[in-house]
Design a protein around this motif. Structure first.
Motif, mmCIF file in Angstrom:
data_model
loop_
_atom_site.group_PDB
_atom_site.id
_atom_site.type_symbol
_atom_site.label_atom_id
_atom_site.label_comp_id
_atom_site.label_asym_id
_atom_site.label_seq_id
_atom_site.Cartn_x
_atom_site.Cartn_y
_atom_site.Cartn_z
ATOM 1 N N ARG A 22 -4.646 -16.262 -5.633
ATOM 2 C CA ARG A 22 -4.538 -14.850 -6.051
ATOM 3 C C ARG A 22 -5.134 -13.904 -5.015
ATOM 4 N N ALA A 23 -6.278 -14.266 -4.479
ATOM 5 C CA ALA A 23 -6.937 -13.383 -3.505
ATOM 6 C C ALA A 23 -6.091 -13.233 -2.240
ATOM 7 N N ALA A 24 -5.480 -14.314 -1.785
ATOM 8 C CA ALA A 24 -4.643 -14.252 -0.584
ATOM 9 C C ALA A 24 -3.298 -13.586 -0.870
ATOM 10 N N LEU A 25 -2.806 -13.725 -2.100
ATOM 11 C CA LEU A 25 -1.508 -13.145 -2.452
ATOM 12 C C LEU A 25 -1.602 -11.637 -2.685
ATOM 13 N N GLU A 26 -2.741 -11.161 -3.131
ATOM 14 C CA GLU A 26 -2.889 -9.735 -3.456
ATOM 15 C C GLU A 26 -2.490 -8.805 -2.309
ATOM 16 N N PRO A 27 -2.986 -9.002 -1.070
ATOM 17 C CA PRO A 27 -2.558 -8.094 0.002
ATOM 18 C C PRO A 27 -1.081 -8.253 0.353
ATOM 19 N N ILE A 28 -0.525 -9.434 0.165
ATOM 20 C CA ILE A 28 0.904 -9.640 0.404
ATOM 21 C C ILE A 28 1.711 -8.810 -0.593
ATOM 22 N N LEU A 29 1.324 -8.873 -1.865
ATOM 23 C CA LEU A 29 2.009 -8.092 -2.893
ATOM 24 C C LEU A 29 1.836 -6.592 -2.642
ATOM 25 N N THR A 30 0.624 -6.195 -2.279
ATOM 26 C CA THR A 30 0.345 -4.782 -2.016
ATOM 27 C C THR A 30 1.196 -4.266 -0.863
ATOM 28 N N ALA A 31 1.287 -5.040 0.207
ATOM 29 C CA ALA A 31 2.108 -4.638 1.356
ATOM 30 C C ALA A 31 3.582 -4.583 0.979
ATOM 31 N N LEU A 115 12.545 -8.326 0.984
ATOM 32 C CA LEU A 115 12.279 -8.489 2.418
ATOM 33 C C LEU A 115 10.821 -8.194 2.731
ATOM 34 N N GLY A 116 10.252 -7.200 2.058
ATOM 35 C CA GLY A 116 8.836 -6.895 2.256
ATOM 36 C C GLY A 116 7.949 -8.071 1.877
ATOM 37 N N LEU A 117 8.294 -8.756 0.787
ATOM 38 C CA LEU A 117 7.527 -9.949 0.387
ATOM 39 C C LEU A 117 7.597 -11.027 1.461
#
Length: 184
Positions: A22-31, A115-117
């Protein structure tokens, strides 16, 4: 610019655990959520599928495919998306009623989100692939699997994990063959 000039989706079948937590995925989702969104309608939503959810969906896809008589080779591709994926993020297109933003712009925003993901995951050092297939498009399966409301549909299932092998580079379009310059 170097990242964009060399970016390459990773085939989903080459992705293994570990996947981002979750911690690593959060900035990916935010971006990924920083996509063009005319009218700030947010015409999409995301569903993060961890391994337990993916295992459940693989079982449900297997049962559904069998009950519907889906050809085994086609069924296997959809089932495998869940059975073999370390983590997946489902992007659901959520149409918004408005006179200001045409539907096509909302659809394109959902595609940009997919594409952003992929790009955010790749830029973070993970492998990623954007897939669809029957598990995304068959309303009888996708509707209950992803709790789709009327009018909603799956824009993409983005698989994210550790890359076990790099794919060979593939031919890319030659700029001159797809770009037309208009000077006047």
């Amino acid at each position: 610019m170097e990242f964009l000039l060399s970016r390459r989706s990773r085939p989903a079948k080459t992705l293994i655990t570990p996947a981002p937590d979750r911690a690593a995925l959060e900035p990916i989702l935010t971006a990924a959520l920083r996509v063009p969104d005319h009218g700030k309608l947010e015409p999409w939503r995301l569903i993060v599928l961890t391994r337990p959810a993916l295992e459940r969906l693989a079982d449900e896809a297997r049962a559904y495919a069998e009950a519907q008589g889906i050809a085994p080779e086609i069924a296997a591709k959809g089932i495998g998306q869940f059975a073999d994926s370390p983590l997946a993020v489902v992007a659901v297109h959520v149409p918004r009623a408005t006179d200001k933003v045409p539907e096509i712009e909302q659809v394109l925003s959902a595609g940009a989100l997919c594409l952003g993901l992929v790009n955010a995951a790749l830029a973070s050092g993970w492998g990623a692939a954007w897939l669809t297939g029957w598990v995304a498009h068959d309303r009888g399966f996708a509707g209950p699997a992803f709790d789709l409301a009327p009018g909603e549909w799956v824009a993409g299932i983005v698989h994210i994990g550790t890359e076990k092998s790099a794919p060979p580079e593939r031919p890319r379009p030659v700029t001159e063959s797809v770009v037309r310059w208009v000077d006047a």
